[in-house]
Design a protein around this motif. Structure first.
Motif, mmCIF file in Angstrom:
data_model
loop_
_atom_site.group_PDB
_atom_site.id
_atom_site.type_symbol
_atom_site.label_atom_id
_atom_site.label_comp_id
_atom_site.label_asym_id
_atom_site.label_seq_id
_atom_site.Cartn_x
_atom_site.Cartn_y
_atom_site.Cartn_z
ATOM 1 N N ALA A 1 1.000 -60.034 0.510
ATOM 2 C CA ALA A 1 0.443 -59.933 -0.836
ATOM 3 C C ALA A 1 -1.082 -59.917 -0.774
ATOM 4 C CB ALA A 1 0.912 -61.109 -1.687
ATOM 5 N N ASP A 2 -1.691 -59.337 -1.799
ATOM 6 C CA ASP A 2 -3.156 -59.290 -1.865
ATOM 7 C C ASP A 2 -3.758 -60.688 -1.834
ATOM 8 O OD1 ASP A 2 -3.054 -56.542 -1.978
ATOM 9 O OD2 ASP A 2 -3.270 -56.441 -4.157
ATOM 10 N N LYS A 3 -3.086 -61.638 -2.468
ATOM 11 C CA LYS A 3 -3.571 -63.020 -2.485
ATOM 12 C C LYS A 3 -3.625 -63.583 -1.070
ATOM 13 C CE LYS A 3 -2.660 -67.494 -4.696
ATOM 14 N NZ LYS A 3 -1.746 -68.236 -5.608
ATOM 15 N N ALA A 4 -2.656 -63.232 -0.258
ATOM 16 C CA ALA A 4 -2.649 -63.692 1.135
ATOM 17 C C ALA A 4 -3.755 -63.020 1.934
ATOM 18 C CB ALA A 4 -1.291 -63.413 1.769
ATOM 19 N N ARG A 5 -3.935 -61.734 1.738
ATOM 20 C CA ARG A 5 -4.976 -61.007 2.470
ATOM 21 C C ARG A 5 -6.366 -61.564 2.175
ATOM 22 N NH1 ARG A 5 -2.733 -56.072 4.164
ATOM 23 N NH2 ARG A 5 -0.840 -55.488 3.026
ATOM 24 N N ALA A 6 -6.549 -62.079 0.967
ATOM 25 C CA ALA A 6 -7.854 -62.619 0.581
ATOM 26 C C ALA A 6 -8.256 -63.805 1.442
ATOM 27 C CB ALA A 6 -7.828 -63.028 -0.890
ATOM 28 N N ARG A 7 -7.284 -64.417 2.125
ATOM 29 C CA ARG A 7 -7.568 -65.578 2.971
ATOM 30 C C ARG A 7 -7.931 -65.171 4.400
ATOM 31 N NH1 ARG A 7 -7.742 -67.573 -1.091
ATOM 32 N NH2 ARG A 7 -9.582 -68.455 -0.134
ATOM 33 N N ASP A 8 -7.802 -63.896 4.748
ATOM 34 C CA ASP A 8 -8.019 -63.459 6.130
ATOM 35 C C ASP A 8 -9.430 -63.768 6.618
ATOM 36 O OD1 ASP A 8 -5.459 -62.541 6.033
ATOM 37 O OD2 ASP A 8 -5.946 -60.416 6.335
ATOM 38 N N ASP A 9 -10.426 -63.659 5.727
ATOM 39 C CA ASP A 9 -11.805 -63.910 6.137
ATOM 40 C C ASP A 9 -12.025 -65.358 6.553
ATOM 41 O OD1 ASP A 9 -12.486 -61.298 5.675
ATOM 42 O OD2 ASP A 9 -13.377 -61.646 3.714
ATOM 43 N N TYR A 10 -11.178 -66.261 6.073
ATOM 44 C CA TYR A 10 -11.284 -67.671 6.426
ATOM 45 C C TYR A 10 -10.352 -68.054 7.577
ATOM 46 C CZ TYR A 10 -13.452 -67.889 1.789
ATOM 47 O OH TYR A 10 -14.248 -67.675 0.702
ATOM 48 N N THR B 1 -6.798 -74.666 -2.810
ATOM 49 C CA THR B 1 -6.133 -75.667 -3.645
ATOM 50 C C THR B 1 -6.906 -75.981 -4.917
ATOM 51 O OG1 THR B 1 -5.242 -76.652 -1.629
ATOM 52 C CG2 THR B 1 -5.060 -77.941 -3.647
ATOM 53 N N TYR B 2 -8.230 -76.213 -4.786
ATOM 54 C CA TYR B 2 -9.086 -76.571 -5.935
ATOM 55 C C TYR B 2 -8.470 -77.712 -6.742
ATOM 56 C CZ TYR B 2 -11.652 -72.171 -5.215
ATOM 57 O OH TYR B 2 -12.399 -71.131 -4.711
ATOM 58 N N GLU B 3 -8.181 -78.824 -6.064
ATOM 59 C CA GLU B 3 -7.495 -79.921 -6.748
ATOM 60 C C GLU B 3 -8.317 -80.494 -7.897
ATOM 61 O OE1 GLU B 3 -5.719 -84.161 -5.337
ATOM 62 O OE2 GLU B 3 -4.972 -82.373 -4.309
ATOM 63 N N GLY B 4 -9.627 -80.329 -7.861
ATOM 64 C CA GLY B 4 -10.473 -80.820 -8.949
ATOM 65 C C GLY B 4 -10.532 -79.903 -10.149
ATOM 66 N N GLY B 5 -9.733 -78.857 -10.139
ATOM 67 C CA GLY B 5 -9.737 -77.924 -11.270
ATOM 68 C C GLY B 5 -11.036 -77.134 -11.329
ATOM 69 N N ASP B 6 -11.605 -77.038 -12.508
ATOM 70 C CA ASP B 6 -12.824 -76.250 -12.692
ATOM 71 C C ASP B 6 -14.082 -77.027 -12.339
ATOM 72 O OD1 ASP B 6 -11.428 -74.023 -13.542
ATOM 73 O OD2 ASP B 6 -11.474 -74.635 -15.655
ATOM 74 N N LEU B 7 -13.984 -78.334 -12.105
ATOM 75 C CA LEU B 7 -15.151 -79.138 -11.780
ATOM 76 C C LEU B 7 -15.726 -78.719 -10.424
ATOM 77 C CD1 LEU B 7 -16.940 -81.526 -12.671
ATOM 78 C CD2 LEU B 7 -15.409 -83.026 -11.362
ATOM 79 N N ASP B 8 -16.959 -78.238 -10.431
ATOM 80 C CA ASP B 8 -17.651 -77.794 -9.207
ATOM 81 C C ASP B 8 -16.905 -76.662 -8.494
ATOM 82 O OD1 ASP B 8 -19.806 -79.537 -9.457
ATOM 83 O OD2 ASP B 8 -18.808 -81.132 -8.351
ATOM 84 N N ALA C 1 -15.995 -72.756 -4.062
ATOM 85 C CA ALA C 1 -15.706 -71.360 -3.705
ATOM 86 C C ALA C 1 -16.760 -70.825 -2.749
ATOM 87 C CB ALA C 1 -15.631 -70.512 -4.961
ATOM 88 N N ALA C 2 -18.010 -71.237 -2.950
ATOM 89 C CA ALA C 2 -19.084 -70.778 -2.065
ATOM 90 C C ALA C 2 -18.951 -71.377 -0.666
ATOM 91 C CB ALA C 2 -20.434 -71.159 -2.663
ATOM 92 N N ILE C 3 -18.409 -72.583 -0.580
ATOM 93 C CA ILE C 3 -18.173 -73.200 0.734
ATOM 94 C C ILE C 3 -17.053 -72.475 1.460
ATOM 95 C CG2 ILE C 3 -17.326 -75.296 1.897
ATOM 96 C CD1 ILE C 3 -18.752 -76.892 -0.342
ATOM 97 N N GLY C 4 -15.992 -72.138 0.727
ATOM 98 C CA GLY C 4 -14.838 -71.482 1.332
ATOM 99 C C GLY C 4 -13.836 -72.489 1.843
ATOM 100 N N GLU C 5 -12.902 -72.031 2.652
ATOM 101 C CA GLU C 5 -11.892 -72.922 3.201
ATOM 102 C C GLU C 5 -12.505 -73.853 4.245
ATOM 103 O OE1 GLU C 5 -8.136 -71.279 4.267
ATOM 104 O OE2 GLU C 5 -8.043 -69.971 2.518
ATOM 105 N N ALA D 1 -14.093 -72.129 12.533
ATOM 106 C CA ALA D 1 -15.129 -73.085 12.150
ATOM 107 C C ALA D 1 -15.797 -72.648 10.845
ATOM 108 C CB ALA D 1 -16.183 -73.193 13.253
ATOM 109 N N ASN D 2 -16.261 -73.629 10.072
ATOM 110 C CA ASN D 2 -17.004 -73.344 8.844
ATOM 111 C C ASN D 2 -18.122 -74.381 8.704
ATOM 112 O OD1 ASN D 2 -18.065 -72.840 6.340
ATOM 113 N ND2 ASN D 2 -16.162 -73.081 5.202
ATOM 114 N N PRO D 3 -19.344 -74.051 9.127
ATOM 115 C CA PRO D 3 -20.449 -75.016 9.077
ATOM 116 C C PRO D 3 -20.880 -75.381 7.660
ATOM 117 C CG PRO D 3 -21.242 -72.840 9.735
ATOM 118 C CD PRO D 3 -19.747 -72.768 9.726
ATOM 119 N N ARG D 4 -20.419 -74.637 6.643
ATOM 120 C CA ARG D 4 -20.781 -74.969 5.263
ATOM 121 C C ARG D 4 -19.971 -76.157 4.727
ATOM 122 N NH1 ARG D 4 -20.073 -69.522 5.347
ATOM 123 N NH2 ARG D 4 -18.068 -69.678 4.270
ATOM 124 N N ASP D 5 -18.907 -76.503 5.413
ATOM 125 C CA ASP D 5 -18.015 -77.569 4.956
ATOM 126 C C ASP D 5 -18.621 -78.930 5.300
ATOM 127 O OD1 ASP D 5 -15.951 -79.221 4.264
ATOM 128 O OD2 ASP D 5 -14.519 -78.451 5.742
#
Length: 289
Positions: free
Chosen positions: A54-63, A260-267, A272-276, A242-246
């Motif tokens: 699915a397109d949603k799955a492909r969107a995760r490939d960069d991470y 997941t975005y467990e915090g909902g819309d807060l931050d 999203a800018a940090i990524g997975e 690896a993700n040094p932004r995390d």
């Protein structure tokens, strides 16, 4: 006036010509191992780009870097591969078509001892099985079983598997108290010389066990220590995920981040800018002796 070539000189000339032709052929035709590696790489590309994803799955490939990760785990299309706790099947959608014709894929659904998760897990397992059954052309060579209390059921797992793979699951097994029993089960399932591939959210060195459980981030030292205790040897480490932004210090732990975005819309924009998450990618081997 040119002298007539002697039989000896003619034989030498023919030998040199034959040697030159052989060298040209050798240069033109790649070694069998190289040709096989290219074919495997092309087959993996086809599985990653296939319409079953699915397109949603492909969107995760960069991470998640599926090609680089599976290549690091030395996956080949003729192998028997056991994936642990596949969730919604993000990697299953790649592994199933890749292994369909010449290999075998086993999926072990994790049966948590946490009674509060029982209904959710049953629903997820049913949905996963239904999706695979609905597309036999893609998933017809997949066998679904169960991992519970460090024991597999539904397929043989007694030293006959080439690869065991787990993606972002270890933190759950630590919380459930199942990490050591599961690692021993993986060791028993693998052939001598077989590989355990681990991808997991990576905590900073020195993170306490309680922080690991609360945040979902696990230290590399913890994983390596417990894998070695089960009999494995560390055979490789990769920074492909690896993700040094995390920064790893969020109100909802790793689940604050996408997807997941467990915090909902807060931050949400910040996360999203940090990524997975920042992830370790480790390769362990069951010794051949």
């Amino acid at each position: 006036m040119n002298a007539h070539p002697t039989p000896k000189s003619r034989a030498l000339r023919y030998s040199l010509a034959a040697l030159s032709a052989a060298l040209l052929v050798a240069c033109a035709v790649p070694p069998a191992s190289t040709a096989s590696a290219r074919a495997d790489s092309a087959a993996l590309d086809a599985a990653i780009s296939g319409p079953q994803r699915a397109d949603k799955a492909r969107a995760r490939d960069d991470y998640r870097h599926p090609k680089e990760t599976l290549t690091f785990f030395d996956i080949a299309p003729s192998q028997s591969v056991l994936e642990i706790a596949p969730g919604g099947g993000w990697y299953t959608d790649i592994l199933a078509p890749y292994l369909r014709d010449h290999g075998k894929l086993f999926e072990a659904q994790y049966d948590s001892p946490n009674a509060g998760l029982a209904a959710e897990e049953q629903s997820g397992r049913a949905s996963f099985a239904h999706r695979l059954a609905a597309a036999p052309a893609v998933y017809g060579n997949v066998t679904i079983g169960t991992l519970r209390d460090g024991r597999f059921s539904g397929f043989p797992a007694d030293g006959s598997v080439d690869r065991v793979l787990t993606f972002r699951n270890i933190h759950n097994w630590i919380k459930d108290g199942q990490i050591d029993a599961n690692l021993r089960a993986f060791y028993a399932a693998l052939k001598p010389g077989g590989i355990l591939g681990v991808e997991e959210h990576r905590a900073a060195p020195g993170t306490s066990l309680q922080q690991i459980i609360d945040s979902g981030y696990v230290t590399e030292a913890y994983v390596i220590e417990h894998a070695r205790a089960a009999g494995f040897e560390l055979a490789g480490e990769s920074e492909v995920n690896a993700n040094p932004r995390d920064t790893k210090n969020y109100p909802h732990g790793v689940w604050s981040l996408p997807p997941t975005y467990e915090g909902g819309d807060l931050d949400r924009a910040r996360y999203a800018a940090i990524g997975e998450s920042d992830r370790m990618t480790l390769r362990f081997v069951k010794p051949a002796h």
